[in-house]
Design a protein around this motif. Sequence first.
Motif, short mmCIF file in Angstrom:
data_model
loop_
_atom_site.label_atom_id
_atom_site.label_comp_id
_atom_site.label_asym_id
_atom_site.label_seq_id
_atom_site.Cartn_x
_atom_site.Cartn_y
_atom_site.Cartn_z
N TYR A 66 1.04 10.35 30.80
CA TYR A 66 1.79 11.50 31.09
C TYR A 66 0.29 12.25 31.88
CZ TYR A 66 -1.33 11.32 26.45
OH TYR A 66 -1.94 10.53 25.63
N GLY A 67 -0.67 11.74 32.35
CA GLY A 67 -1.64 12.56 32.65
C GLY A 67 -0.95 13.34 33.90
N ASN A 68 -2.75 14.59 34.59
CA ASN A 68 -1.74 15.43 35.51
C ASN A 68 -2.02 14.81 36.79
OD1 ASN A 68 -2.33 17.60 37.02
ND2 ASN A 68 -2.47 19.28 35.74
N PRO A 69 -0.94 14.62 37.48
CA PRO A 69 -1.44 14.16 38.75
C PRO A 69 -2.14 15.04 39.37
CG PRO A 69 0.45 15.30 38.74
CD PRO A 69 0.33 15.51 37.46
N PHE A 125 5.60 29.41 48.68
CA PHE A 125 6.51 29.88 48.01
C PHE A 125 6.15 30.20 47.07
CE2 PHE A 125 9.97 28.96 45.94
CZ PHE A 125 10.82 30.17 45.95
N LEU A 126 4.88 29.38 46.34
CA LEU A 126 4.32 29.53 44.95
C LEU A 126 2.99 29.03 46.10
CD1 LEU A 126 6.58 27.68 42.36
CD2 LEU A 126 6.34 29.86 43.39
N HIS A 127 2.40 30.69 44.82
CA HIS A 127 0.75 30.68 45.65
C HIS A 127 -0.24 30.75 44.19
CE1 HIS A 127 1.60 32.44 48.95
NE2 HIS A 127 3.04 33.73 47.98
N GLY A 128 -1.54 29.54 44.32
CA GLY A 128 -2.21 28.88 42.80
C GLY A 128 -2.75 27.67 43.57
N GLY A 129 -2.33 26.51 42.32
CA GLY A 129 -3.38 25.76 43.21
C GLY A 129 -2.86 24.79 44.14
N ALA A 130 -3.26 23.39 44.87
CA ALA A 130 -3.06 22.44 45.80
C ALA A 130 -2.01 21.91 46.37
CB ALA A 130 -3.95 22.22 46.64
N GLN A 131 -1.11 21.84 45.00
CA GLN A 131 0.26 21.27 45.16
C GLN A 131 1.24 21.41 45.90
OE1 GLN A 131 -0.76 23.12 42.14
NE2 GLN A 131 -1.36 21.83 40.70
N TYR A 153 9.28 17.46 49.68
CA TYR A 153 8.71 18.59 48.40
C TYR A 153 9.55 19.35 47.77
CZ TYR A 153 5.74 20.00 52.77
OH TYR A 153 4.99 19.74 54.03
N PHE A 154 9.19 18.94 46.76
CA PHE A 154 9.46 18.64 45.04
C PHE A 154 9.82 20.14 44.22
CE2 PHE A 154 8.65 14.51 44.89
CZ PHE A 154 10.03 13.89 44.83
N THR A 155 10.86 20.51 44.56
CA THR A 155 11.56 21.66 43.40
C THR A 155 10.99 21.79 41.68
OG1 THR A 155 12.88 21.87 44.15
CG2 THR A 155 11.32 22.65 45.89
N GLY A 156 11.81 23.14 42.04
CA GLY A 156 12.55 22.79 40.40
C GLY A 156 13.98 22.44 39.90
N GLY A 157 14.25 23.07 41.26
CA GLY A 157 16.22 22.58 41.73
C GLY A 157 16.38 23.17 42.94
N GLY A 158 17.78 22.87 43.02
CA GLY A 158 18.55 23.73 43.75
C GLY A 158 19.16 24.90 44.44
N THR A 159 18.57 25.93 43.40
CA THR A 159 18.50 27.09 43.43
C THR A 159 16.64 27.85 43.64
OG1 THR A 159 20.06 28.13 41.34
CG2 THR A 159 18.14 29.49 42.29
N ARG A 161 0.82 19.56 48.91
CA ARG A 161 0.47 20.29 50.05
C ARG A 161 0.43 21.88 50.24
NH1 ARG A 161 3.51 16.28 50.91
NH2 ARG A 161 5.24 17.02 52.36
N GLY A 162 0.04 22.76 49.32
CA GLY A 162 -0.23 24.25 49.35
C GLY A 162 0.93 25.08 49.13
N LEU A 163 1.99 24.12 49.36
CA LEU A 163 2.66 24.97 50.40
C LEU A 163 4.17 25.34 48.46
CD1 LEU A 163 5.13 24.03 52.68
CD2 LEU A 163 2.81 25.60 53.06
N ARG A 164 3.84 24.67 47.65
CA ARG A 164 4.58 24.86 46.01
C ARG A 164 3.85 24.94 45.00
NH1 ARG A 164 7.14 22.93 41.07
NH2 ARG A 164 9.04 24.71 41.35
N ALA A 165 2.81 26.05 44.81
CA ALA A 165 1.76 25.05 43.59
C ALA A 165 2.29 25.37 42.09
CB ALA A 165 1.31 27.04 43.83
N GLY A 166 1.82 25.07 41.77
CA GLY A 166 2.61 24.25 40.53
C GLY A 166 2.35 22.76 39.04
#
Length: 423
Positions: free
Chosen positions: A28-31, A248-254, A64-70, A256-261
């Motif tokens: 369960y580590g943080n990737p 799309f989401l700003h923050g970390g580098a997850q 790129y992985f997201t939180g779902g279709g929406t 490849r920097g396009l979708r932070a979190g």
Amino acid sequence: MIYLDNAATTALSESARNAMEPYFSTHYGNPSSIYRFGQEARKAVEESRQSIAALLRVSPREIYFTGGGTESDNWAISSVALESALKKEKSAHLITSAIEHPAVLRTCAFFESLGVKVSRIPVDQKGFLDLEALERALQEESSLREREERSFPSKSGEEVKKGASHCLVSVMAANNEIGTIENLKEIGRLAKEYGAIFHTDAVQAFGQIPLDIEEMRIDLLSASSHKIHGPKGVGLLYIRKGLKLPSFLHGGAQERGLRAGTENVPGIVGFAAAAKEAFSSMEERGRKKASLRNLFFKRLMEEIPGAKISGVNPAEAEGIGERPESPFLSSLHHRLPGNVHICLPGVEGESVLLLLDQKGICASSGSACASGSLEPSHVLLAIGKSHEEAYFGLRLSLEETLTEEELEYTVEAIREAVEKLRG
């Protein structure tokens, strides 16, 4: 219970559940962490990315992985509109269909309220996109782009070139209410001919029907895990290599920097396991569901006076469109294999649902995402149903595990409900 609702037929598969379990309790580590504990999770995410990319025959770096279709739909549409806004010399144009999921339609409407041009292409009575209307919209956009790109002499006598507009075509692969499978190959061809970006909401189609990203010339593709018996709350966006989109989401580098979190590691692993199972059994499951679907339609038409099939009637679908498709797709007659949608004149779909629930049957009258809305189905309105008729829809989503006994029980329950409500 008999589960015939699109949101209820998607229980987590055993393979997805087994794949996910260690990432809740052991790994369960943080990737994003550099220590070994976190890198075990990172490895699982990247192996899942590679697995799904192989199924779609694309590069892992395009997934790129997201939180779902929406979220994936919002990302695809917002990125094109925002890219246009960031490059102020460009004006965005969003072209979509009248029967898209609310995740697409409402995102387009939001940007329209900000001044972005939106074109909504009509469909015919079966739900097929009007390709001539699409081409006219693209031609208009192309003409505008040519005018904008002409050089004009500046005050200094130098040539100044105007920027081109930024155009996105967003058309779903298959409709979530009436099951119509769109001609993505022709839509993709038209988009490319006129230099537009092509996005498809493939949430209903991913793992259910073949999708050839190269042949269909798809630039952006949205998919969701729970539609193929994976976990809820995880999806993906395919972004073709070379397509430059803003974060799309700003923050970390997850991502490849396009979708932070922080990544949903168990969800991603479960998604990959469910996708592998869905793709490996796609044709076998599809043929079984299509057979059940056709029998369902036959029995409903026999038992319920006035019942009307919404979208493509498989019994009358021979010869619809001259499309070079796979034998499997052709056998489905342009309709999702497990989709049944009928209109019951004089009976509101919501009332039928309540009576079916008392019989232990879960069904729906439209999109689960529109549940609770007092508005009639925009899909039924778009295919030519009257405002009143658009309240009469009943949708059933079939799994291949449904037995003929359960099917007959459901037909009888619907017949009794309709007679009671009409009487």
